[in-house]
Scaffold this motif. Sequence first.
Motif, PDB file in Angstrom:
ATOM      1  N   ALA A 246     -15.845   4.815 -41.367  1.00 42.73           N
ATOM      2  CA  ALA A 246     -17.090   4.898 -42.126  1.00 42.73           C
ATOM      3  C   ALA A 246     -17.772   6.250 -41.971  1.00 42.73           C
ATOM      4  O   ALA A 246     -18.773   6.524 -42.623  1.00 42.73           O
ATOM      5  CB  ALA A 246     -18.037   3.789 -41.685  1.00 42.73           C
ATOM      6  N   GLY A 247     -17.251   7.079 -41.085  1.00 43.48           N
ATOM      7  CA  GLY A 247     -17.778   8.425 -40.930  1.00 43.48           C
ATOM      8  C   GLY A 247     -18.883   8.573 -39.911  1.00 43.48           C
ATOM      9  O   GLY A 247     -19.604   9.580 -39.928  1.00 43.48           O
ATOM     10  N   GLU A 281      -9.414  15.186 -41.890  1.00 45.86           N
ATOM     11  CA  GLU A 281     -10.134  14.378 -40.897  1.00 45.86           C
ATOM     12  C   GLU A 281      -9.322  13.156 -40.493  1.00 45.86           C
ATOM     13  O   GLU A 281      -8.614  12.570 -41.314  1.00 45.86           O
ATOM     14  CB  GLU A 281     -11.505  13.955 -41.449  1.00 45.86           C
ATOM     15  CG  GLU A 281     -12.418  13.358 -40.392  1.00 45.86           C
ATOM     16  CD  GLU A 281     -12.610  14.280 -39.196  1.00 45.86           C
ATOM     17  OE1 GLU A 281     -11.817  14.176 -38.235  1.00 45.86           O
ATOM     18  OE2 GLU A 281     -13.541  15.106 -39.239  1.00 45.86           O
ATOM     19  N   ILE A 282      -9.451  12.775 -39.251  1.00 44.53           N
ATOM     20  CA  ILE A 282      -8.713  11.620 -38.760  1.00 44.53           C
ATOM     21  C   ILE A 282      -9.149  10.347 -39.497  1.00 44.53           C
ATOM     22  O   ILE A 282     -10.334  10.146 -39.774  1.00 44.53           O
ATOM     23  CB  ILE A 282      -8.897  11.447 -37.235  1.00 44.53           C
ATOM     24  CG1 ILE A 282      -7.963  10.338 -36.713  1.00 44.53           C
ATOM     25  CG2 ILE A 282     -10.356  11.170 -36.865  1.00 44.53           C
ATOM     26  CD1 ILE A 282      -7.857  10.278 -35.201  1.00 44.53           C
ATOM     27  N   GLY A 283      -8.168   9.527 -39.836  1.00 40.56           N
ATOM     28  CA  GLY A 283      -8.439   8.299 -40.564  1.00 40.56           C
ATOM     29  C   GLY A 283      -8.303   8.435 -42.061  1.00 40.56           C
ATOM     30  O   GLY A 283      -8.200   7.431 -42.769  1.00 40.56           O
ATOM     31  N   CYS A 284      -8.313   9.689 -42.576  1.00 42.95           N
ATOM     32  CA  CYS A 284      -8.149   9.893 -44.011  1.00 42.95           C
ATOM     33  C   CYS A 284      -6.800   9.338 -44.450  1.00 42.95           C
ATOM     34  O   CYS A 284      -6.685   8.700 -45.499  1.00 42.95           O
ATOM     35  CB  CYS A 284      -8.254  11.373 -44.340  1.00 42.95           C
ATOM     36  SG  CYS A 284      -8.193  11.759 -46.091  1.00 42.95           S
ATOM     37  N   ALA A 436     -16.974   2.834 -50.888  1.00 42.26           N
ATOM     38  CA  ALA A 436     -15.884   3.719 -50.481  1.00 42.26           C
ATOM     39  C   ALA A 436     -16.300   5.184 -50.457  1.00 42.26           C
ATOM     40  O   ALA A 436     -15.708   5.990 -49.721  1.00 42.26           O
ATOM     41  CB  ALA A 436     -14.693   3.543 -51.422  1.00 42.26           C
ATOM     42  N   ALA A 437     -17.310   5.540 -51.235  1.00 37.89           N
ATOM     43  CA  ALA A 437     -17.631   6.948 -51.486  1.00 37.89           C
ATOM     44  C   ALA A 437     -17.876   7.751 -50.223  1.00 37.89           C
ATOM     45  O   ALA A 437     -17.538   8.940 -50.156  1.00 37.89           O
ATOM     46  CB  ALA A 437     -18.838   7.039 -52.421  1.00 37.89           C
ATOM     47  N   THR A 438     -18.455   7.136 -49.215  1.00 37.02           N
ATOM     48  CA  THR A 438     -18.811   7.881 -48.001  1.00 37.02           C
ATOM     49  C   THR A 438     -17.808   7.689 -46.871  1.00 37.02           C
ATOM     50  O   THR A 438     -18.012   8.217 -45.780  1.00 37.02           O
ATOM     51  CB  THR A 438     -20.210   7.456 -47.509  1.00 37.02           C
ATOM     52  OG1 THR A 438     -20.222   6.034 -47.297  1.00 37.02           O
ATOM     53  CG2 THR A 438     -21.274   7.819 -48.535  1.00 37.02           C
ATOM     54  N   THR A 439     -16.737   6.947 -47.122  1.00 36.87           N
ATOM     55  CA  THR A 439     -15.744   6.728 -46.070  1.00 36.87           C
ATOM     56  C   THR A 439     -14.834   7.947 -45.928  1.00 36.87           C
ATOM     57  O   THR A 439     -14.745   8.804 -46.815  1.00 36.87           O
ATOM     58  CB  THR A 439     -14.879   5.495 -46.370  1.00 36.87           C
ATOM     59  OG1 THR A 439     -14.114   5.743 -47.559  1.00 36.87           O
ATOM     60  CG2 THR A 439     -15.744   4.249 -46.546  1.00 36.87           C
ATOM     61  N   VAL A 440     -14.127   7.989 -44.814  1.00 40.79           N
ATOM     62  CA  VAL A 440     -13.236   9.114 -44.550  1.00 40.79           C
ATOM     63  C   VAL A 440     -12.078   9.142 -45.537  1.00 40.79           C
ATOM     64  O   VAL A 440     -11.501  10.202 -45.790  1.00 40.79           O
ATOM     65  CB  VAL A 440     -12.721   9.044 -43.090  1.00 40.79           C
ATOM     66  CG1 VAL A 440     -11.774   7.859 -42.907  1.00 40.79           C
ATOM     67  CG2 VAL A 440     -12.053  10.334 -42.673  1.00 40.79           C
ATOM     68  N   TRP A 441     -11.750   7.995 -46.139  1.00 34.74           N
ATOM     69  CA  TRP A 441     -10.649   7.973 -47.113  1.00 34.74           C
ATOM     70  C   TRP A 441     -10.978   8.794 -48.351  1.00 34.74           C
ATOM     71  O   TRP A 441     -10.069   9.277 -49.022  1.00 34.74           O
ATOM     72  CB  TRP A 441     -10.334   6.525 -47.502  1.00 34.74           C
ATOM     73  CG  TRP A 441      -9.966   5.694 -46.317  1.00 34.74           C
ATOM     74  CD1 TRP A 441      -8.964   5.938 -45.419  1.00 34.74           C
ATOM     75  CD2 TRP A 441     -10.617   4.497 -45.870  1.00 34.74           C
ATOM     76  NE1 TRP A 441      -8.949   4.974 -44.442  1.00 34.74           N
ATOM     77  CE2 TRP A 441      -9.947   4.062 -44.691  1.00 34.74           C
ATOM     78  CE3 TRP A 441     -11.680   3.745 -46.348  1.00 34.74           C
ATOM     79  CZ2 TRP A 441     -10.322   2.926 -43.989  1.00 34.74           C
ATOM     80  CZ3 TRP A 441     -12.055   2.597 -45.653  1.00 34.74           C
ATOM     81  CH2 TRP A 441     -11.384   2.203 -44.495  1.00 34.74           C
ATOM     82  N   MET A 442     -12.282   8.923 -48.654  1.00 36.48           N
ATOM     83  CA  MET A 442     -12.697   9.691 -49.822  1.00 36.48           C
ATOM     84  C   MET A 442     -13.213  11.076 -49.468  1.00 36.48           C
ATOM     85  O   MET A 442     -13.240  11.966 -50.317  1.00 36.48           O
ATOM     86  CB  MET A 442     -13.788   8.916 -50.584  1.00 36.48           C
ATOM     87  CG  MET A 442     -13.367   7.534 -51.054  1.00 36.48           C
ATOM     88  SD  MET A 442     -11.983   7.554 -52.212  1.00 36.48           S
ATOM     89  CE  MET A 442     -12.774   8.274 -53.652  1.00 36.48           C
ATOM     90  N   THR A 443     -13.613  11.286 -48.238  1.00 34.59           N
ATOM     91  CA  THR A 443     -14.250  12.552 -47.854  1.00 34.59           C
ATOM     92  C   THR A 443     -13.443  13.348 -46.841  1.00 34.59           C
ATOM     93  O   THR A 443     -13.854  14.451 -46.468  1.00 34.59           O
ATOM     94  CB  THR A 443     -15.641  12.286 -47.248  1.00 34.59           C
ATOM     95  OG1 THR A 443     -15.506  11.531 -46.025  1.00 34.59           O
ATOM     96  CG2 THR A 443     -16.523  11.512 -48.222  1.00 34.59           C
ATOM     97  N   GLY A 444     -12.304  12.800 -46.402  1.00 36.36           N
ATOM     98  CA  GLY A 444     -11.578  13.405 -45.279  1.00 36.36           C
ATOM     99  C   GLY A 444     -10.662  14.551 -45.620  1.00 36.36           C
ATOM    100  O   GLY A 444     -10.018  15.117 -44.731  1.00 36.36           O
ATOM    101  N   GLY A 445     -10.563  14.908 -46.906  1.00 33.54           N
ATOM    102  CA  GLY A 445      -9.792  16.089 -47.270  1.00 33.54           C
ATOM    103  C   GLY A 445      -8.293  15.896 -47.305  1.00 33.54           C
ATOM    104  O   GLY A 445      -7.538  16.846 -47.021  1.00 33.54           O
ATOM    105  N   CYS A 446      -7.832  14.709 -47.674  1.00 33.70           N
ATOM    106  CA  CYS A 446      -6.388  14.474 -47.743  1.00 33.70           C
ATOM    107  C   CYS A 446      -6.049  13.692 -49.006  1.00 33.70           C
ATOM    108  O   CYS A 446      -6.924  13.131 -49.655  1.00 33.70           O
ATOM    109  CB  CYS A 446      -5.902  13.695 -46.513  1.00 33.70           C
ATOM    110  SG  CYS A 446      -6.303  11.914 -46.574  1.00 33.70           S
ATOM    111  N   GLU A 447      -4.754  13.663 -49.318  1.00 34.88           N
ATOM    112  CA  GLU A 447      -4.227  12.751 -50.323  1.00 34.88           C
ATOM    113  C   GLU A 447      -3.519  11.632 -49.567  1.00 34.88           C
ATOM    114  O   GLU A 447      -2.798  11.881 -48.613  1.00 34.88           O
ATOM    115  CB  GLU A 447      -3.231  13.464 -51.245  1.00 34.88           C
ATOM    116  CG  GLU A 447      -3.854  14.558 -52.092  1.00 34.88           C
ATOM    117  CD  GLU A 447      -2.815  15.217 -52.990  1.00 34.88           C
ATOM    118  OE1 GLU A 447      -1.648  14.756 -52.984  1.00 34.88           O
ATOM    119  OE2 GLU A 447      -3.178  16.186 -53.671  1.00 34.88           O
ATOM    120  N   SER A 448      -3.735  10.401 -49.998  1.00 34.74           N
ATOM    121  CA  SER A 448      -3.109   9.287 -49.288  1.00 34.74           C
ATOM    122  C   SER A 448      -2.699   8.201 -50.260  1.00 34.74           C
ATOM    123  O   SER A 448      -3.183   8.141 -51.397  1.00 34.74           O
ATOM    124  CB  SER A 448      -4.064   8.706 -48.240  1.00 34.74           C
ATOM    125  OG  SER A 448      -5.029   7.864 -48.840  1.00 34.74           O
TER     126      SER A 448
END
Length: 494
Positions: A246-247, A281-284, A436-448
């Motif tokens: 969740a950041g 970022e970790i978790g992304c 989802a917008a503020t989670t690391v999956w959207m803000t962590g700087g990766c493609e997943s």
Amino acid sequence: MTELDVAIVGAGFAGLGLGIRLKRQGVSSFLIFERANAVGGTWRDNTYPGVACDVPSHLYSWSFRPNPRWSSFFSGGAEIRDYLEAGANEEGLGDHLRLGTDVQAMTWDDPRSRWELRTSRGTFTARTLVLACGRLTEPRIPDVPGLDTFHGPMFHAARWDHDAELSGKRVAVVGSGASAIQLVPRLAEVARELVVLQRSAPYVIPRDEHQYTEDEQEHFAHDPERMARLRSTLFWTAEEAFAQRAGVPEAVEAARHRALDHLATQVPDLGLRAKLTPHYEIGCKRVLISSEYYPALTRPTVSVEASALAAVTGNTLVTANGAEHDVDAVVFATGFHAAQQPYARIVRGVGGELLAQHWAGGMTAYASTVVSGFPNLFVVNGPNAGLGHNSAIYMIETQLDYILGALDHLEADPDLVLDVTRQAEDEYTALIDELAATTVWMTGGCESWYRDGRTGRLTLLWPGYAHTFREHNGTFSMDPFSLSPSTPSRLTTT
């Protein structure tokens, strides 16, 4: 034509779990269709060296079928497959299984209010259709030129070629995700040379393994409450990890330091360590668990190429950075077509709409389970029903509770058809996007693979704690199925 109350597609944790629950409730008119010749889902398909689960055994199992005889804290793939097979056999699902049956088309027949399933073993109709197909079923192979020019074994980890002789060979592993970190240590023990083609470095944390003694297993067997307490402890411990996703800054920093300290401790060479240091970022992306992966990469016979596979010329692999590697065998550990599920191309709802068309902007479903325009259809482990921090089995059981509640309503009213309103689905989807917008999956700087590549939406994971998913989606309600506009209750992640 065989008529059923419930048709279930898939014989993994979800399909077998629903079958067991139905059987225990005395429901007899159901079949489980499985294209393979055995049950087990992903644990049947994945037989690569080192395959294992990274969720604790006593949490990665059905709550209604606890297993006191798990051999270790983290179970191997074969042991999980045995657990699933035992569940099917001991619960009497044999007569309800249709193994080796390929479901070729699923179509809603509006005049009859029934689903028609065309299969390799005939046509069936069912009042209710449950898609328990899983999301890790169709291996993804990189679309690079020259694959057909390679001479030698070349296969995906999920379709392991046990006849391929890899001992003493030059082997390439393409990918550095969850499968790769399990099989690389095993291949490093036998290959003459091993190269890992790494598109992006994963975060890896220690795997704190524990082998259960016979005494511990006996205590579990004679004290089911002890197992229940352990399961609860494991669940709530895992829930703590969502704060990082969740950041929450303190949680993010602690998680990052744990992973990077693990890397520094196990990889003293600074050059190799730099290659293995993630730049997001970790978790992304999925956080991986291993205490063997990094040591395997430090072997003199193992190398890491920090670049993606770009082309194949004969037995030479060419990476995006221009490096070339001559190898005798290639193992793809490149994941699955998870965000765009293959079954969506053969499911037609009201008016002939394909589920794939409905999901053209990414998978969606109200309560992560029901889709507007596809009456009496339930999707398990589909849109936003996965987790990045806890057990998938907990989520599956939550959805099974929802489905069983819906089946109770259908049984009480023979004329009832359940088609969730588009408004309810859209509002649920909008809320998922907001959370989802503020989670690391959207803000962590990766493609997943958690996100749909066409739109960037987070479509595979629930952007909250596991227990909030159950609070909001574990109990069936008729409200969003009514003819009048309905508004689903607002979700929270606290």
